[in-house]
Design a protein around this motif. Structure first.
Motif, PDB file in Angstrom:
ATOM      1  N   VAL A 159      65.360  61.336 111.047  1.00  0.00           N
ATOM      2  CA  VAL A 159      64.971  59.929 111.092  1.00  0.00           C
ATOM      3  C   VAL A 159      66.241  59.092 111.003  1.00  0.00           C
ATOM      4  CG1 VAL A 159      63.706  58.106 109.890  1.00  0.00           C
ATOM      5  CG2 VAL A 159      62.742  60.413 110.024  1.00  0.00           C
ATOM      6  N   ALA A 160      66.361  58.065 111.848  1.00  0.00           N
ATOM      7  CA  ALA A 160      67.578  57.243 111.858  1.00  0.00           C
ATOM      8  C   ALA A 160      67.675  56.442 110.562  1.00  0.00           C
ATOM      9  CB  ALA A 160      67.560  56.304 113.057  1.00  0.00           C
ATOM     10  N   VAL A 161      68.644  56.788 109.737  1.00  0.00           N
ATOM     11  CA  VAL A 161      68.792  56.120 108.444  1.00  0.00           C
ATOM     12  C   VAL A 161      70.263  55.901 108.134  1.00  0.00           C
ATOM     13  CG1 VAL A 161      66.706  57.160 107.481  1.00  0.00           C
ATOM     14  CG2 VAL A 161      68.907  58.282 107.132  1.00  0.00           C
ATOM     15  N   ARG A 162      70.485  54.991 107.196  1.00  0.00           N
ATOM     16  CA  ARG A 162      71.749  54.919 106.480  1.00  0.00           C
ATOM     17  C   ARG A 162      71.400  55.156 105.028  1.00  0.00           C
ATOM     18  NH1 ARG A 162      75.926  52.019 108.909  1.00  0.00           N
ATOM     19  NH2 ARG A 162      77.147  52.617 107.081  1.00  0.00           N
ATOM     20  N   MET A 163      72.111  56.048 104.377  1.00  0.00           N
ATOM     21  CA  MET A 163      71.776  56.430 103.002  1.00  0.00           C
ATOM     22  C   MET A 163      72.790  55.854 102.031  1.00  0.00           C
ATOM     23  SD  MET A 163      70.727  60.433 103.610  1.00  0.00           S
ATOM     24  CE  MET A 163      70.063  60.598 101.955  1.00  0.00           C
ATOM     25  N   ILE A 164      72.277  55.193 101.002  1.00  0.00           N
ATOM     26  CA  ILE A 164      73.162  54.660  99.975  1.00  0.00           C
ATOM     27  C   ILE A 164      72.650  55.086  98.606  1.00  0.00           C
ATOM     28  CG2 ILE A 164      73.826  52.656 101.350  1.00  0.00           C
ATOM     29  CD1 ILE A 164      71.952  50.993  99.615  1.00  0.00           C
ATOM     30  N   GLY A 165      73.557  55.191  97.671  1.00  0.00           N
ATOM     31  CA  GLY A 165      73.202  55.492  96.296  1.00  0.00           C
ATOM     32  C   GLY A 165      73.927  54.543  95.362  1.00  0.00           C
ATOM     33  N   VAL A 166      73.233  54.092  94.338  1.00  0.00           N
ATOM     34  CA  VAL A 166      73.839  53.212  93.336  1.00  0.00           C
ATOM     35  C   VAL A 166      74.247  54.064  92.143  1.00  0.00           C
ATOM     36  CG1 VAL A 166      73.506  51.228  91.832  1.00  0.00           C
ATOM     37  CG2 VAL A 166      72.434  51.274  94.098  1.00  0.00           C
ATOM     38  N   TRP A 167      75.527  54.088  91.854  1.00  0.00           N
ATOM     39  CA  TRP A 167      76.068  54.945  90.801  1.00  0.00           C
ATOM     40  C   TRP A 167      76.131  54.182  89.490  1.00  0.00           C
ATOM     41  CZ3 TRP A 167      76.861  60.042  90.894  1.00  0.00           C
ATOM     42  CH2 TRP A 167      77.535  60.613  89.815  1.00  0.00           C
ATOM     43  N   LEU A 168      75.477  54.711  88.469  1.00  0.00           N
ATOM     44  CA  LEU A 168      75.508  54.111  87.135  1.00  0.00           C
ATOM     45  C   LEU A 168      76.122  55.090  86.145  1.00  0.00           C
ATOM     46  CD1 LEU A 168      71.917  52.585  86.961  1.00  0.00           C
ATOM     47  CD2 LEU A 168      74.052  51.354  87.342  1.00  0.00           C
ATOM     48  N   PRO A 169      76.855  54.611  85.159  1.00  0.00           N
ATOM     49  CA  PRO A 169      77.392  55.501  84.127  1.00  0.00           C
ATOM     50  C   PRO A 169      76.264  56.232  83.401  1.00  0.00           C
ATOM     51  CG  PRO A 169      78.407  53.328  83.996  1.00  0.00           C
ATOM     52  CD  PRO A 169      77.261  53.201  84.945  1.00  0.00           C
ATOM     53  N   ARG A 170      76.564  57.428  82.937  1.00  0.00           N
ATOM     54  CA  ARG A 170      75.540  58.234  82.263  1.00  0.00           C
ATOM     55  C   ARG A 170      74.964  57.520  81.042  1.00  0.00           C
ATOM     56  NH1 ARG A 170      78.970  62.016  84.430  1.00  0.00           N
ATOM     57  NH2 ARG A 170      77.970  63.791  85.485  1.00  0.00           N
ATOM     58  N   GLN A 171      75.829  56.830  80.298  1.00  0.00           N
ATOM     59  CA  GLN A 171      75.323  56.158  79.094  1.00  0.00           C
ATOM     60  C   GLN A 171      74.357  55.029  79.447  1.00  0.00           C
ATOM     61  OE1 GLN A 171      78.459  56.408  80.043  1.00  0.00           O
ATOM     62  NE2 GLN A 171      79.673  54.543  79.689  1.00  0.00           N
ATOM     63  N   VAL A 172      74.560  54.399  80.598  1.00  0.00           N
ATOM     64  CA  VAL A 172      73.633  53.360  81.047  1.00  0.00           C
ATOM     65  C   VAL A 172      72.290  53.987  81.407  1.00  0.00           C
ATOM     66  CG1 VAL A 172      73.188  51.605  82.806  1.00  0.00           C
ATOM     67  CG2 VAL A 172      75.482  51.844  81.826  1.00  0.00           C
ATOM     68  N   HIS A 173      72.347  55.116  82.125  1.00  0.00           N
ATOM     69  CA  HIS A 173      71.114  55.839  82.432  1.00  0.00           C
ATOM     70  C   HIS A 173      70.368  56.193  81.152  1.00  0.00           C
ATOM     71  CE1 HIS A 173      72.025  57.348  86.750  1.00  0.00           C
ATOM     72  NE2 HIS A 173      71.093  56.429  86.769  1.00  0.00           N
ATOM     73  N   ALA A 174      71.092  56.727  80.190  1.00  0.00           N
ATOM     74  CA  ALA A 174      70.459  57.172  78.949  1.00  0.00           C
ATOM     75  C   ALA A 174      69.755  56.020  78.240  1.00  0.00           C
ATOM     76  CB  ALA A 174      71.495  57.818  78.033  1.00  0.00           C
ATOM     77  N   LEU A 175      70.433  54.867  78.166  1.00  0.00           N
ATOM     78  CA  LEU A 175      69.834  53.709  77.500  1.00  0.00           C
ATOM     79  C   LEU A 175      68.613  53.202  78.258  1.00  0.00           C
ATOM     80  CD1 LEU A 175      73.045  51.761  76.439  1.00  0.00           C
ATOM     81  CD2 LEU A 175      71.410  52.905  74.923  1.00  0.00           C
ATOM     82  N   ARG A 176      68.714  53.178  79.574  1.00  0.00           N
ATOM     83  CA  ARG A 176      67.592  52.689  80.374  1.00  0.00           C
ATOM     84  C   ARG A 176      66.379  53.612  80.237  1.00  0.00           C
ATOM     85  NH1 ARG A 176      69.618  50.233  86.193  1.00  0.00           N
ATOM     86  NH2 ARG A 176      70.885  48.537  85.345  1.00  0.00           N
ATOM     87  N   ILE A 177      66.625  54.895  80.195  1.00  0.00           N
ATOM     88  CA  ILE A 177      65.529  55.854  80.037  1.00  0.00           C
ATOM     89  C   ILE A 177      64.834  55.645  78.703  1.00  0.00           C
ATOM     90  CG2 ILE A 177      65.021  58.307  79.683  1.00  0.00           C
ATOM     91  CD1 ILE A 177      67.207  58.847  81.844  1.00  0.00           C
ATOM     92  N   ALA A 178      65.614  55.543  77.633  1.00  0.00           N
ATOM     93  CA  ALA A 178      65.027  55.338  76.311  1.00  0.00           C
ATOM     94  C   ALA A 178      64.247  54.027  76.251  1.00  0.00           C
ATOM     95  CB  ALA A 178      66.125  55.367  75.251  1.00  0.00           C
ATOM     96  N   ASP A 179      64.812  52.969  76.827  1.00  0.00           N
ATOM     97  CA  ASP A 179      64.127  51.672  76.821  1.00  0.00           C
ATOM     98  C   ASP A 179      62.842  51.730  77.628  1.00  0.00           C
ATOM     99  OD1 ASP A 179      66.114  50.612  75.253  1.00  0.00           O
ATOM    100  OD2 ASP A 179      67.153  49.590  76.901  1.00  0.00           O
ATOM    101  N   ARG A 180      62.890  52.435  78.744  1.00  0.00           N
ATOM    102  CA  ARG A 180      61.694  52.509  79.591  1.00  0.00           C
ATOM    103  C   ARG A 180      60.572  53.267  78.881  1.00  0.00           C
ATOM    104  NH1 ARG A 180      60.920  55.572  85.453  1.00  0.00           N
ATOM    105  NH2 ARG A 180      58.648  55.539  85.384  1.00  0.00           N
TER     106      ARG A 180
END
Length: 273
Positions: free
Chosen positions: A148-169
């Motif tokens: 499928v014709a796509v352009r793929m992007i990813g948003v890179w977040l620091p691990r500690q930011v991921h960890a905090l967001r997961i706990a908050d969620r």
């Protein structure tokens, strides 16, 4: 399954049209094949209306099922149930992995020895088709131009930011009634499907309601830890894909939005992570 899946709100869906939301009942089994068929049909309809689709999130395999030419074999629920019963204990799982090594060394080499779900699936497909599991497509570690014709992007977040967001969620989910949602769903006449009961959060809350987990705090901690482990696996998965353009947040949302728009111009975009 509104709260535990972070389903877009009614207001969000009114502002931006979403697809593949509310397309299955909690008692239904969901699969990669159903995702592939549903998402590709949505893409065709969006293109026919002269618009561009934005595929956001999803696990690595589900993203690739949509954008790559993955050939997905059928299912044998009875055989799968037998294999799942036989692999509940570690020794049974090791025996199943040795069987896979003998039947399909190429598939075994791509699967971790304790990845029960993938081992069971590989053996199920071999039993169903008589063909090696590795013969279905190039494999998830082989990258070619997307089907499928796509352009793929990813948003890179620091691990500690991921960890905090997961706990908050997780805390926010519980605050707005996640435990009650799980109870309501489990009480439905047809209950929850096997795939639904294994979903992150639902499995832990069901265990808490059944008394297998002593307190809600312990259950919440289990959800956080399992989500963090899942996030690590997904980070590793997406990092292997050379087609993804990674963007750091840089603390400037407008700058990030500008980059995304620039990448989006030629064709559709898949936000992979």
């Amino acid at each position: 399954m509104d709260i535990g899946t972070a389903k877009p709100t009614v207001a969000e869906r009114a502002a931006v049209r979403h697809h593949l939301v509310d397309v299955a009942d909690p008692a239904d089994e969901w699969s990669v094949a159903r995702t592939q068929a549903g998402a590709r049909e949505a893409l065709r309809a969006i293109e026919a209306r002269g618009h561009r689709a934005l595929l956001v999130g999803g696990t690595g395999l589900y993203v690739r099922s949509v954008i790559d030419d993955l050939r997905i074999p059928g299912e044998d629920p009875a055989r799968r149930a037998e294999l799942e019963a036989a692999t509940e204990e570690v020794e049974g799982l090791r025996h199943a992995y040795r069987a896979l090594e003998a039947l399909d060394p190429a598939a075994a080499a791509r699967i971790q020895p304790l990845n029960r779900r993938r081992i069971v699936r590989a053996l199920e497909v071999i039993h169903l088709t008589g063909r090696p599991f590795s013969s279905f497509g190039p494999g998830v570690d082989h990258f070619e131009p997307p089907a499928v014709a796509v352009r793929m992007i990813g948003v890179w977040l620091p691990r500690q930011v991921h960890a905090l967001r997961i706990a908050d969620r997780v805390a926010a989910m519980i605050e707005v009634g996640f435990v009650d949602e799980v109870g309501r769903l489990a009480a439905l006449p047809d209950g929850l499907s096997r795939s639904a009961t294994q979903a992150i959060g639902y499995r832990e809350m069901l265990a808490y309601r059944h008394g297998d987990v002593p307190t809600l705090e312990v259950a919440a901690d289990l959800v956080v830890r399992r989500t963090r482990a899942f996030a690590r696996r997904q980070r590793m998965w997406f990092r292997r894909d050379p087609r993804i353009t990674w963007l750091g947040t840089g603390g400037d949302p407008q700058r990030l939005l500008g980059i995304i728009r620039e990448l989006w111009r030629p064709d559709r975009v898949v936000a992979a992570a």
